[in-house]
Design a protein around this motif. Sequence first.
Motif, short mmCIF file in Angstrom:
data_model
loop_
_atom_site.label_atom_id
_atom_site.label_comp_id
_atom_site.label_asym_id
_atom_site.label_seq_id
_atom_site.Cartn_x
_atom_site.Cartn_y
_atom_site.Cartn_z
N CYS A 1 101.05 58.16 73.93
CA CYS A 1 101.52 57.84 75.28
C CYS A 1 100.78 56.64 75.85
N SER A 2 99.76 56.15 75.16
CA SER A 2 99.01 54.98 75.63
C SER A 2 98.16 54.48 74.47
N GLY A 3 97.40 53.43 74.72
CA GLY A 3 96.50 52.92 73.70
C GLY A 3 97.04 51.70 73.00
N SER A 4 96.61 51.51 71.73
CA SER A 4 97.00 50.34 70.95
C SER A 4 98.46 50.44 70.54
N PHE A 5 98.99 49.32 70.02
CA PHE A 5 100.39 49.26 69.64
C PHE A 5 100.52 49.54 68.14
N PRO A 6 100.97 50.74 67.75
CA PRO A 6 101.01 51.10 66.33
C PRO A 6 102.24 50.54 65.61
N THR A 7 102.16 50.52 64.29
CA THR A 7 103.28 50.18 63.41
C THR A 7 103.49 51.32 62.43
N TYR A 8 104.74 51.70 62.22
CA TYR A 8 105.08 52.79 61.29
C TYR A 8 106.08 52.28 60.26
N VAL A 9 105.96 52.79 59.03
CA VAL A 9 106.90 52.47 57.95
C VAL A 9 107.41 53.78 57.37
N SER A 10 108.73 53.93 57.29
CA SER A 10 109.32 55.16 56.78
C SER A 10 109.23 55.21 55.26
N SER A 11 109.36 56.40 54.71
CA SER A 11 109.42 56.56 53.26
C SER A 11 110.86 56.61 52.78
N SER A 12 111.80 56.34 53.69
CA SER A 12 113.22 56.41 53.36
C SER A 12 113.95 55.32 54.13
N ASN A 13 115.28 55.42 54.14
CA ASN A 13 116.06 54.48 54.92
C ASN A 13 116.36 55.01 56.31
N MET A 14 115.60 56.03 56.74
CA MET A 14 115.88 56.61 58.05
C MET A 14 114.59 56.96 58.77
N MET A 15 114.59 56.74 60.09
CA MET A 15 113.46 57.08 60.95
C MET A 15 114.03 57.51 62.30
N SER A 16 113.37 58.48 62.95
CA SER A 16 113.79 58.94 64.27
C SER A 16 112.68 58.67 65.28
#
Length: 396
Positions: A75-90
């Motif tokens: 809800c706050s803090g640094s700006f994260p980056t995420y990478v999915s293990s598939s072709n889909m992310m929610s």
Amino acid sequence: CGGSVSDSSGVLQSPNYPGDYPNDADCVWEIQVENNFRVTLTFRDIAMQSGTCQQDYVEVYDGPLHSSPLLGRFCSGSFPTYVSSSNMMSVRFHSDSRYSFRGFQAHYSSIPAGHNTTIVCLPDYMHVVVSRDYLQSQGYSAQRVTLNDNRCRPMVTSQEVVFNIPYNGCGTMQEENNDTINYSNTIRVASSGYIIKRKKNINLHISCKMLRQAWQQVMYAAEDTVDVNEYQFGKYSMNITFYDSPAFQRQVRSSPYYIDLNQNLYLQACLHSSDPRLKVSVDTCVASPDPRDFNTLAYYLVRNGCPRDRSYATFSSPSSHFARFKFNAFEFMSQHPSVYLKCRLMVCRLGDFSSRCYRGCSSRAKRDASAAEESVDVLLGPLQLREQGAPAGTAR
């Protein structure tokens, strides 16, 4: 807010961004890019109620919301980056009824998965491709790649080993897990040595996990011999067709479909799948004069399996892959030049009487709303009232 996203790149942001987001929001975005690509998501701005992230927060899931691992909640803090293990992310955004802030903005894009083996779950079979260069680099021959059922042979080209594995044959197994149906098989790559084996045999376990709305594809290698882990998602092939009578023998092919006020309309939903152990049902049908907006001016015929229009009724069907129903052209039609229908169809395991397909009318709590998204939306129309003297389009 929320919805399905299929572009290769784009922007997600909280409602009203950069203004304050509303109270009691619960938005879910499902990002689905091409098969054998991954989703990378980078947050550029985060401003919401901080602390324990119990009131206002953003969640990122590695696939569909209700069945995938949680990658992060913040809800706050640094700006994260995420990478999915598939072709889909929610991505889910939630706010409570107290304070409002600017919210968030995030950018997503698709990146190649970068593996030498690909899998695509099609409506009738699993399509698996293994690179011959990859096999040869590991010391294996393409001629020694087989399935559990040796009678189902792959097509071997100069560059690939290709399997088309049916869901109801070639040794494919079925397993039921809560709200999923898992079809699985095994591709075996045998070592070339008969007396002295210097390499282990490879077992590539292939599976397509059905989640009502999507096929989740999983591939992994046994005994840690080869590091392969692929997840892909697709969608059911479904459609709805108008018929001219309750006999359901003659389709209505004209578009727009010109009708009379108080005319009975007959529809049939169809699931295209080779698996006979599936059932389709109609969960929700809503009418709107705008095919892009089914919220502002909406008229529900049926919602969450509960009829809202007195004329709505269902018919028995010759197959569990069909769902037949009818309604009467309502007064809503006379108020707009054209009307469109959006119907949400549910797919369940045949005989699972605890599923949505069998439970009928359901007044689900807000917490259960995510499960309702395990479905397929189909758009129909336009429907238009026939003017006096115009040729008849169907029987009454």
